[in-house]
Structure formats: C-alpha cells, structure tokens
Scaffold this motif. Structure first.
Motif, short mmCIF file in Angstrom:
data_model
loop_
_atom_site.label_atom_id
_atom_site.label_comp_id
_atom_site.label_asym_id
_atom_site.label_seq_id
_atom_site.Cartn_x
_atom_site.Cartn_y
_atom_site.Cartn_z
N UNK A 180 0.87 -1.17 0.00
CA UNK A 180 0.00 0.00 0.00
C UNK A 180 0.91 1.22 0.00
N UNK A 181 0.74 2.10 -0.98
CA UNK A 181 1.54 3.32 -1.07
C UNK A 181 0.57 4.51 -1.09
N UNK A 182 0.59 5.28 -0.02
CA UNK A 182 -0.37 6.37 0.17
C UNK A 182 0.39 7.70 0.18
N UNK A 183 -0.07 8.64 -0.63
CA UNK A 183 0.67 9.88 -0.86
C UNK A 183 -0.15 11.09 -0.41
N UNK A 184 0.48 11.93 0.39
CA UNK A 184 -0.07 13.21 0.84
C UNK A 184 -1.35 13.05 1.64
N UNK A 185 -2.52 13.38 1.08
CA UNK A 185 -3.78 13.30 1.83
C UNK A 185 -4.30 11.87 1.94
N UNK A 186 -3.63 10.92 1.26
CA UNK A 186 -4.01 9.52 1.36
C UNK A 186 -3.48 8.96 2.69
N UNK A 187 -4.36 8.37 3.47
CA UNK A 187 -4.00 7.90 4.81
C UNK A 187 -3.42 6.50 4.75
N UNK A 188 -4.18 5.58 4.17
CA UNK A 188 -3.78 4.17 4.06
C UNK A 188 -4.42 3.57 2.83
N UNK A 189 -3.91 2.38 2.45
CA UNK A 189 -4.49 1.52 1.42
C UNK A 189 -4.41 2.10 0.01
N UNK A 190 -3.46 3.01 -0.21
CA UNK A 190 -3.25 3.52 -1.56
C UNK A 190 -2.75 2.42 -2.49
N UNK A 191 -3.29 2.37 -3.70
CA UNK A 191 -2.93 1.34 -4.68
C UNK A 191 -1.78 1.86 -5.54
N UNK B 146 -2.42 16.14 21.52
CA UNK B 146 -3.46 16.98 20.94
C UNK B 146 -3.01 17.85 19.78
N UNK B 147 -1.78 17.63 19.30
CA UNK B 147 -1.25 18.46 18.22
C UNK B 147 -1.80 18.06 16.85
N UNK B 148 -2.27 16.83 16.73
CA UNK B 148 -2.70 16.31 15.44
C UNK B 148 -4.00 15.54 15.60
N UNK B 149 -4.64 15.23 14.46
CA UNK B 149 -5.82 14.38 14.48
C UNK B 149 -5.42 12.92 14.41
N UNK B 150 -6.10 12.09 15.19
CA UNK B 150 -5.86 10.65 15.18
C UNK B 150 -7.03 9.97 14.47
N UNK B 151 -6.74 9.25 13.41
CA UNK B 151 -7.78 8.54 12.67
C UNK B 151 -8.26 7.37 13.52
N UNK B 152 -9.55 7.33 13.80
CA UNK B 152 -10.09 6.31 14.70
C UNK B 152 -10.76 5.15 13.97
N UNK C 208 -0.41 3.64 14.41
CA UNK C 208 -1.11 4.92 14.41
C UNK C 208 -1.16 5.55 13.02
N UNK C 209 -2.32 6.15 12.71
CA UNK C 209 -2.53 6.94 11.50
C UNK C 209 -2.91 8.33 11.96
N UNK C 210 -2.10 9.32 11.60
CA UNK C 210 -2.17 10.65 12.20
C UNK C 210 -2.22 11.69 11.08
N UNK C 211 -3.00 12.74 11.28
CA UNK C 211 -3.20 13.75 10.23
C UNK C 211 -2.96 15.14 10.77
N UNK C 212 -2.58 16.05 9.87
CA UNK C 212 -2.33 17.43 10.26
C UNK C 212 -3.62 18.20 10.52
#
Length: 274
Positions: free
Chosen positions: A73-84, A165-171, A210-214
């Motif tokens: 899985x290769x995820x780029x920029x706004x892609x979080x996970x499971x990029x093809x 609390x600095x970033x969003x955590x994907x739940x 962990x999957x974390x977003x700005x």
C-alpha cells in the motif's frame, strides 16, 4: 468497541517463525525507503518490495487480499492508508506512507513507515516532517506501553498522549492481532477508550499502527474502494510495527534491531527469544 473474539496466543517457537516473516518485511521496507525519490512511480516501489519478499521465499500478504491488486500500500499526501500503487510519480515534497506485509512458512509480518520525498528542490514542508516524526514517536510510545501494560487499551492511551493533541488521530482504522492470518483479534486502538481490552501476557502478537493527520481526522474512501483520504485534504502519516509480548518485555519482530533504538527512548530494551 473492541471485539472479544478469541486471541491466537503464540508459543515461543511460533514467535520465532513470525520473526522470520518480520525480517522479510523489514528488508523489503528498507529497500523501498532507499528507492523513494522524485520521479519514481508508486508501482516501481511495489516492484522493489515484491522482489525482496519473493527472493526470501516469502509471499506478499497484501497481493490478492480481498482483491487488493498489489504487494504494497503506497499512500501519498492526503491519502491515509491503502493507496494502490500505479503510474503516479513521486515529487519533491510528497509525504509517502508505505505499508508492507509478507507471509513466510504460514506466519505473517506487517509494518509501515512514512517519509517526505527530499529531492533537494526546497519543496519539503517542515510541518510534514514534524508529522512523520510525531507519528513514529507515537508508535514507539504505544510499543513501550505494551511492554508494561496490564491491558491492551493502554497502548491507545499512550499513542494519544504522545501526540499531545497536536494532530488528528484517525479512529476508524486500527491495529490488530497477527499470526497465521494478517488480521486477527484483538483490535489495537490508537486512542483512549472505555474498553480496557484483553489482558496482556506472553504470546500476544499485534501490529501497532497509528494513523495521524495534520488536520481533522475525518476520512473518505475513494472510488477504487481502497484508498482512504482525509476529508479536508490535510496530509497524513502512518507507522506500523509487528510486536510480540514475551517473558520480560516485547520483541519488535519487524525491526532489524528488535526495536532497540525506538524502545531506548522509553528506557526499555527488546527481549528477543534465544
């Protein structure tokens, strides 16, 4: 809510077999990291990983899994996970997350890393670098918590605390048990929960990721039915390691050093089986 399905507790010999699969994943990810550069396609990265995995006598865990068409899985920029992986060419400043799984002698390993493509063109955003570093640190905080935990829920609390609390955590996407299948009970949350989770004892093998977003943590799935993206377009990072709980601590099965460098930040050392 954490599921309560039966956990597959591993014997020491089974953990050793999982270490073999974990080292294949570690080798594949090291080769992919070396290949990341501007102008390289995500499909090129997939080919690198598949060569390493198959040359070790292992099989990619992801290829064909529920129809997934690639070994990474290769995820780029706004892609979080499971990029093809495909024809997309990496550019200077892209934030790339790479997730890899391999199965060797019937046992699985699973790990991921994120990095920012640095082609010396001045496009790297320091905030993206900080996100990658914070996500990696959160993973190690979770792994260190597992080494000391009574209940699995302490891992998610440690991940959340590390981020401060600095970033969003994907739940909506979580870590998992792993062994004779890539995904098994129990779920491993990346945040606090009222559910304490199962007791932690030797023989528990899980992937902490962990999957974390700005930006905001809300996500969508693209039309390919795989690629998860942030709803607000903010950039995301993803780190993962497969870890075994053993007598006296933990052994990070997908780290060449067993987790020595990462655990040292928390005053711990890995506990490999003889």
């Amino acid at each position: 809510m954490l599921r309560r399905e039966r956990v597959e507790w591993k014997t020491p010999d089974q953990v050793r077999l999982m270490r073999g699969a974990g080292l294949v994943v570690a080798d594949a990810l090291a080769a992919v990291r070396d290949a990341v550069a501007p102008g390289v396609s995500t499909r090129d990265l997939d080919a690198v990983a598949e060569r390493v995995i198959r040359s070790a006598g292992a099989v990619p865990s992801f290829l064909g899994y529920q129809g997934f068409p690639a070994s990474l899985c290769v995820s780029v920029n706004e892609q979080v996970v499971h990029g093809i992986p495909g024809e997309r060419l990496l550019a200077d400043g892209d934030l790339v997350s790479v997730d890899c799984g391999a199965v060797l002698e019937g046992w699985h390993g699973d790990a991921a890393f994120s990095t920012v493509v640095d082609g010396a063109g001045g496009a790297v955003d320091p905030e993206d670098v900080a996100l990658v570093e914070a996500t990696e640190a959160a993973m190690w905080a979770g792994l260190a918590a597992l080494a000391r935990a009574e209940r699995l829920g302490e891992v998610g609390a440690a991940v959340e605390d590390s981020l401060g609390g600095r970033y969003g955590v994907v739940e909506g996407y979580v870590g998992h048990g792993i062994g004779t299948a890539m995904h098994q009970p129990p779920e491993v949350l990346n945040h606090r929960s009222r559910e304490r989770g199962p007791r932690v004892r030797p023989g528990l093998c899980v992937a902490v990721e962990p999957m974390v977003v700005r930006g905001a943590a809300e996500t969508d799935v693209l039309a390919d039915d795989w690629t998860v993206v942030t709803t607000d377009g903010s950039r995301a990072a993803h780190w993962e390691s497969t870890v075994a709980v053993v007598d006296g601590g933990v052994w990070v099965l997908t780290a060449h050093d067993g987790g020595a460098a990462g655990l040292a930040r928390h005053g711990l050392v890995p506990t490999p089986l003889a």
